[in-house]
Design an enzyme around this catalytic site. Sequence first.
Site, PDB file in Angstrom:
ATOM      1  N   GLU A  26      25.776  37.878  49.011  1.00  0.00           N
ATOM      2  CA  GLU A  26      26.579  36.714  48.605  1.00  0.00           C
ATOM      3  C   GLU A  26      27.145  36.003  49.835  1.00  0.00           C
ATOM      4  O   GLU A  26      27.177  36.552  50.933  1.00  0.00           O
ATOM      5  CB  GLU A  26      27.708  37.139  47.665  1.00  0.00           C
ATOM      6  N   LYS A 160      37.958  44.920  44.095  1.00  0.00           N
ATOM      7  CA  LYS A 160      38.981  44.735  45.126  1.00  0.00           C
ATOM      8  C   LYS A 160      40.299  45.405  44.710  1.00  0.00           C
ATOM      9  O   LYS A 160      40.716  45.309  43.562  1.00  0.00           O
ATOM     10  CB  LYS A 160      39.154  43.251  45.418  1.00  0.00           C
TER      11      LYS A 160
HETATM   12  N1  PSU Z   1      33.911  41.083  48.481  1.00  0.00           N
HETATM   13  C1  PSU Z   1      34.559  41.000  49.688  1.00  0.00           C
HETATM   14  N2  PSU Z   1      35.177  39.805  49.991  1.00  0.00           N
HETATM   15  C2  PSU Z   1      35.151  38.721  49.132  1.00  0.00           C
HETATM   16  C3  PSU Z   1      34.470  38.810  47.875  1.00  0.00           C
HETATM   17  C4  PSU Z   1      33.871  40.027  47.609  1.00  0.00           C
HETATM   18  O1  PSU Z   1      34.586  41.973  50.464  1.00  0.00           O
HETATM   19  O2  PSU Z   1      35.707  37.659  49.470  1.00  0.00           O
HETATM   20  C5  PSU Z   1      34.419  37.618  46.924  1.00  0.00           C
HETATM   21  C6  PSU Z   1      33.214  37.736  45.993  1.00  0.00           C
HETATM   22  O3  PSU Z   1      32.444  36.566  46.150  1.00  0.00           O
HETATM   23  C7  PSU Z   1      33.801  37.811  44.594  1.00  0.00           C
HETATM   24  C8  PSU Z   1      35.015  36.953  44.761  1.00  0.00           C
HETATM   25  O4  PSU Z   1      32.914  37.335  43.617  1.00  0.00           O
HETATM   26  O5  PSU Z   1      35.529  37.430  46.025  1.00  0.00           O
HETATM   27  C9  PSU Z   1      35.966  37.104  43.579  1.00  0.00           C
HETATM   28  O6  PSU Z   1      36.763  35.955  43.491  1.00  0.00           O
HETATM   29  P1  PSU Z   1      37.626  35.684  42.146  1.00  0.00           P
HETATM   30  O7  PSU Z   1      38.604  36.831  42.105  1.00  0.00           O
HETATM   31  O8  PSU Z   1      38.290  34.346  42.383  1.00  0.00           O
HETATM   32  O9  PSU Z   1      36.669  35.676  41.010  1.00  0.00           O
END
Ligand code: PSU
Length: 302
Positions: A26, A160
């Site tokens: 990604e 996360k």
């Molecule tokens: N993993 C990481 N850093 C990130 C992300 C994932 O180590 O920044 C990103 C991914 O793209 C994931 C996004 O889909 O954070 C989630 O964002 P949100 O909580 O706004 O859906």
Amino acid sequence: MPETTVVLSEEVREAVAAGRPVVALESTIIAHGLPRPRNLAVAQELEALVRSAGAVPATIAVLDGIARIGLDTRQLERVAGDTGVRKLGHRDLAPAIALGTSGATTVSATAFLAARSGIRVFATGGLGGVHREWATTQDESADLRLLAQTGITVVCAGVKSILDVPATLQRLETLGVGVLGYGTEHFPGFYLSSSGEPVDWTVRTPHEVAAVMRAREALGGPRSALVVANPVPEDEQLDPALHDRVLALALDECRERGIVGQGVTPFLLEYLMRYTDGASLEANLAAVRGNVTLAARIAAVR
Ligand code: PSU
Ligand code: MN
């Protein structure tokens, strides 16, 4: 007529057509999850790790309204360096394409585009999920819903740790997303080796993961994702006490500033980076490196 909405690089197209191992990566983590200019070096390093483990990397992003599966050097530089690059979830793809926008893809958008392109394995850092303030904000990452309907294998270090991890695991169960602990009986904690939550299934080799993938195919389903939860090595994790202390401050600050929607995750990650003096960044990178290498090894099982 050649398709111009989603374009595979020549290398990725040939590898997919020949059934050779490919790993999708990604780009939101590059554009919005890591500090410049280190993010470019990391993006290049991750691609190199995939190659040295015997697979072709396919970093995914939307550039000038074209979804690109596999980026060349200049395109990767743009994603890492251009501050106008937006953050695109799955639902943002159509407007971005229609309006000629450039954006980095989150897990939801990347998984969708990868699966659509015939790629079976995808690596990231940590998935999005249910936020701790869900009861008031209803903030649940679009990653979960998309993974519920996309048959791809995602290697990650769990979800996360800024999230409500038990609630996210419940949602994954409800949505029918498979979860395997890789070499662990506990769900990893992104920056931390363990979230403290148990997992129902543990696998220990890329062959075992591939066997689960084959069994899913033999069953003709489920048409949901398989999450391979691969912990950051304990000696590279963030100090758990420091993690808990700084995260509490980050969540307070986020609430006080009224940050909502797509801004929440980048804000929290950046806050942790700053107030752990970069230690969270090192743990994040260690996790991502491990995931990318494992994904390539899984993709390469024959
Ligand atoms: N993993 C990481 N850093 C990130 C992300 C994932 O180590 O920044 C990103 C991914 O793209 C994931 C996004 O889909 O954070 C989630 O964002 P949100 O909580 O706004 O859906
Ligand atoms: Mn969100």
